[in-house]
Design an enzyme around this catalytic site. Structure first.
Site, short mmCIF file in Angstrom:
data_model
loop_
_atom_site.label_atom_id
_atom_site.label_comp_id
_atom_site.label_asym_id
_atom_site.label_seq_id
_atom_site.Cartn_x
_atom_site.Cartn_y
_atom_site.Cartn_z
N ASP A 135 57.58 16.14 18.11
CA ASP A 135 56.47 15.07 17.28
C ASP A 135 55.83 15.68 15.50
O ASP A 135 55.24 16.93 15.07
CB ASP A 135 54.97 14.26 18.12
N ASP A 136 55.18 14.85 14.70
CA ASP A 136 54.60 15.20 13.91
C ASP A 136 54.83 15.81 12.81
O ASP A 136 54.61 17.36 12.60
CB ASP A 136 53.00 15.87 14.48
N TRP A 237 51.36 10.34 27.54
CA TRP A 237 50.54 11.58 26.79
C TRP A 237 49.48 10.76 26.31
O TRP A 237 49.30 9.65 25.41
CB TRP A 237 50.64 12.45 25.73
N ASN A 239 45.51 10.29 24.42
CA ASN A 239 45.28 10.94 24.16
C ASN A 239 43.40 10.83 24.16
O ASN A 239 42.56 10.36 23.04
CB ASN A 239 45.35 10.28 22.18
N ASN A 272 45.11 14.44 27.60
CA ASN A 272 44.82 15.36 26.07
C ASN A 272 43.46 15.43 25.77
O ASN A 272 42.92 14.53 25.51
CB ASN A 272 45.50 15.10 24.94
#
Length: 630
Positions: A135-136, A237, A239, A272
């Site tokens: 990711d990212d 996931w 956030n 997260n």
């Protein structure tokens, strides 16, 4: 009830079902990683709340991401072994994640061996759960050697994950494996996700953050769509309560906005958390309640129980403080009790409402003084800066009330405005809504003062591969890719030689002799409203500012907004000059009149604006007599 598609997928993937679904957290935020002691405390918390997964993936651990080839030293390995032992003692699995996508050559045997050696080292320390996070990163980045073998980065990513899984299964037949794709949010299919669906081993779990990176809601329809797109149930996931994108906020409210059907339709769930480990436990306790009993989950009741558990004898005070740290992407309303008191005070300035407002400020100030000594020291350390910030905000509210009630006159207005200026620089923002409303009332401002009309915007990063909500980033030719990589929610302006040459869309090509101003959320709206083609722009170290707008773009509304910003800047300058109260009061009257023009929009009276600007010209010259004679 589960969809037929979900049931088919569950049947095809060995070991996957409701009872086998891992639930826990991912230490996956940007910023300072947790300490070893904080991780041990969190693992104990997970076991106490029936959660069984801790994913190690702190973005700022160099050996997790930027220097992923570098092995951990013996001291760090001892810490991992202690984490594994602590997990085993409370029924939690430690999942070790790596993020090699920043610079890995996917076909290079040496890079593959470096990756596997590191995973093997953790396996020898007792880890059986592993993850690769892609990711990212630049979505198209591949080495030349990779380009000779793969047509797209997606093909390279799936090849890597499949290869690593096979290697892990040779070492650990019961290995559990998770991957995070470069495209990890949304409910639209793509070439990348098609490649994933068609080529990724079905035993590999796939991360999805919801319809957005930070998703206010996740619905049954969202789950249906992403299950079909991925060819398997998603691993969520979530956030929340993460705050790395708004470091001046805490997210202490309960989980909301999730369908009750979600836990039975996924392959796992990891929240997260915030950079503040112990403060995160309030929200995480509510998330555990939701995951264990989604049909019976009541956010407010769960939240109160979580605060009672974590706050102990100080739970009443802790809940009062937590009310000021609930606003975020999941819940927009903040500081509800204080907001109600401010509304009563402004709508009805009777003696009773005035007394109640003062008493509330006094009570909250006392709470800020005693709370750090009442709660667990680790939690107090997490909350300390924010408790101090609330105390400063309460002091500001007290001063506002003095001005509104006429208790302070003369030159003290200058001191008041300087105090406001200092508070706007505070590291933590609490009670912003009710405070701002009192400030506006005290100094004669109206809601015309909004971020979108400011002449400058803070820069949150340069050439970054990741950004948070509402952030503005600058991309220069030194970026790793010729394009910005901004997703469809972004908006960008291209600047060459200090002038905007185009403003539209996202994922812009970076000019060789200029830069891109790119934003999401409020930053998107600021760019769209102000950085029009032809506008002159100045780029500083910490902010980007538009300095002139071509005459043909100055609509009545824009002229009024520009005049308002100019007036506010002049007011601040005169405050710094310690100008007399009469002058500041007169300029405040001009500001009120301009505010009334703001509310008229495109129908604003330009002759009236011209007259006001003439008065401001006198103010600018420091010959104030004209201001007092009209």
């Amino acid at each position: 009830m589960r969809s037929v598609w979900t049931l088919i997928i569950l049947a095809l993937i060995p070991g996957l079902g409701i009872a086998a679904v891992p639930l826990g957290i991912v230490e996956g935020f940007y910023g300072d990683p947790w300490s070893h002691e904080e991780r041990l405390d969190m693992i104990e918390f997970l076991g106490d709340h029936g959660l069984d997964l801790y994913i190690y993936a702190p973005k700022e651990d160099p050996q997790h991401r930027q220097s992923w080839r570098e092995p951990y030293g013996e001291e760090r390995m001892d810490e991992f072994r202690e984490l594994v032992a602590s997990c085993e003692a409370v029924g939690v699995n430690l999942c070790f994640a790596m993020s090699p996508g920043v610079d890995m050559v996917y076909t290079d045997p040496d890079d593959q061996m470096a990756l596997l050696d590191k995973l093997t080292c953790l396996h020898e320390s007792g880890v059986t759960h592993f993850a690769l996070f892609l990711d990212d990163i630049d979505p198209d980045r591949m080495d030349e050697a990779d380009r000779e073998r793969f047509d797209t980065a997606a093909e390279a990513h799936m090849y890597l994950c499949n290869t690593v899984l096979e290697q892990l299964l040779e070492r650990e037949p019961e290995a559990w494996f998770l991957m995070c794709p470069t495209e990890y949010s949304g409910v639209e299919d793509s070439e990348y996700l098609t490649t994933l669906r068609e080529t990724l081993d079905p035993r590999i779990h796939v991360v999805w953050t919801g319809p957005e990176v930070i998703s206010p809601t996740i619905t049954d329809e969202d789950i249906d769509a992403i299950t079909e797109i991925l060819g398997r149930p998603p691993f969520i996931w979530d956030n929340y309560p993460v705050n790395d994108y708004v470091a001046d906020h805490l997210h202490l409210g309960p989980l909301v906005g999730r369908t009750p059907r979600l836990p039975e339709r996924i392959s796992g769930h990891a929240s997260n958390p915030m950079n503040q480990a112990h403060a995160s436990m309030i929200a995480l306790a509510t998330i555990a309640d939701y995951l264990h009993d989604p049909d019976g989950y009541e956010p407010e009741a769960s939240w109160r129980e979580a605060i009672e558990e974590i706050g102990g004898e100080a739970s009443v005070d802790l809940q009062t403080f937590a009310e000021f740290s609930r606003a975020g992407r999941l819940e927009m309303e903040e500081s509800r009790p204080l907001n109600a008191l401010v509304s009563e005070r402004l709508s009805d300035p009777s003696l009773g409402n005035r007394v109640r407002m003062r008493r509330a400020i006094d009570d909250l100030t006392e709470l800020c003084n005693r709370l750090p000594d009442e709660i667990d020291p680790d939690l107090a350390e997490d909350l300390d800066d924010h408790i101090d910030a609330l105390g400063r905000r309460l002091m500001l509210m007290d001063v506002c009330l003095d001005f509104i009630e006429g208790l302070r006159q003369g030159s003290s207005l200058a001191a008041f405005l300087r105090f406001i200026d200092e508070e706007q620089r505070a590291d933590a923002i609490l009670a912003a809504g009710p405070v701002d409303r009192l400030v506006e009332t005290a100094v004669g401002l109206t809601s015309g003062s909004t971020q979108i009309h400011q002449p400058a915007h803070r820069i949150d990063g340069f050439n970054s591969s990741w950004r948070g909500a509402d952030e503005l980033h600058i991309f220069t030719p030194e970026h790793v890719s010729p394009e910005t990589g901004t997703n469809p929610y972004g908006y960008e302006a291209t600047v060459v030689n200090g002038v905007v040459v185009s403003a539209e869309g996202n994922n812009s090509m970076i000019p060789a002799d200029g830069y891109i101003v790119s934003g999401h959320g409020t930053a998107h709206r600021w760019i769209e409203a102000n950085l029009l083609p032809g506008v002159t722009v100045e780029l500083g170290e910490n902010e980007v500012r538009f300095t002139s707008i071509p005459a043909d773009l100055l609509t009545p509304e824009r002229r009024v907004i520009a005049a308002r910003m100019e007036t506010l800047e002049l007011l601040a300058q005169r405050v710094r000059d310690k100008s007399p109260y009469e002058t500041l009061s007169a300029v405040r009257d001009v500001l009120r009149e301009i505010d009334s023009l703001v509310e008229e929009g495109e129908s604003a009276d330009m002759d009236r604006l011209d007259a006001l600007q003439t008065r401001l010209g006198t103010f600018r010259s420091r010959d104030y007599s004209a201001l007092h004679s009209q």
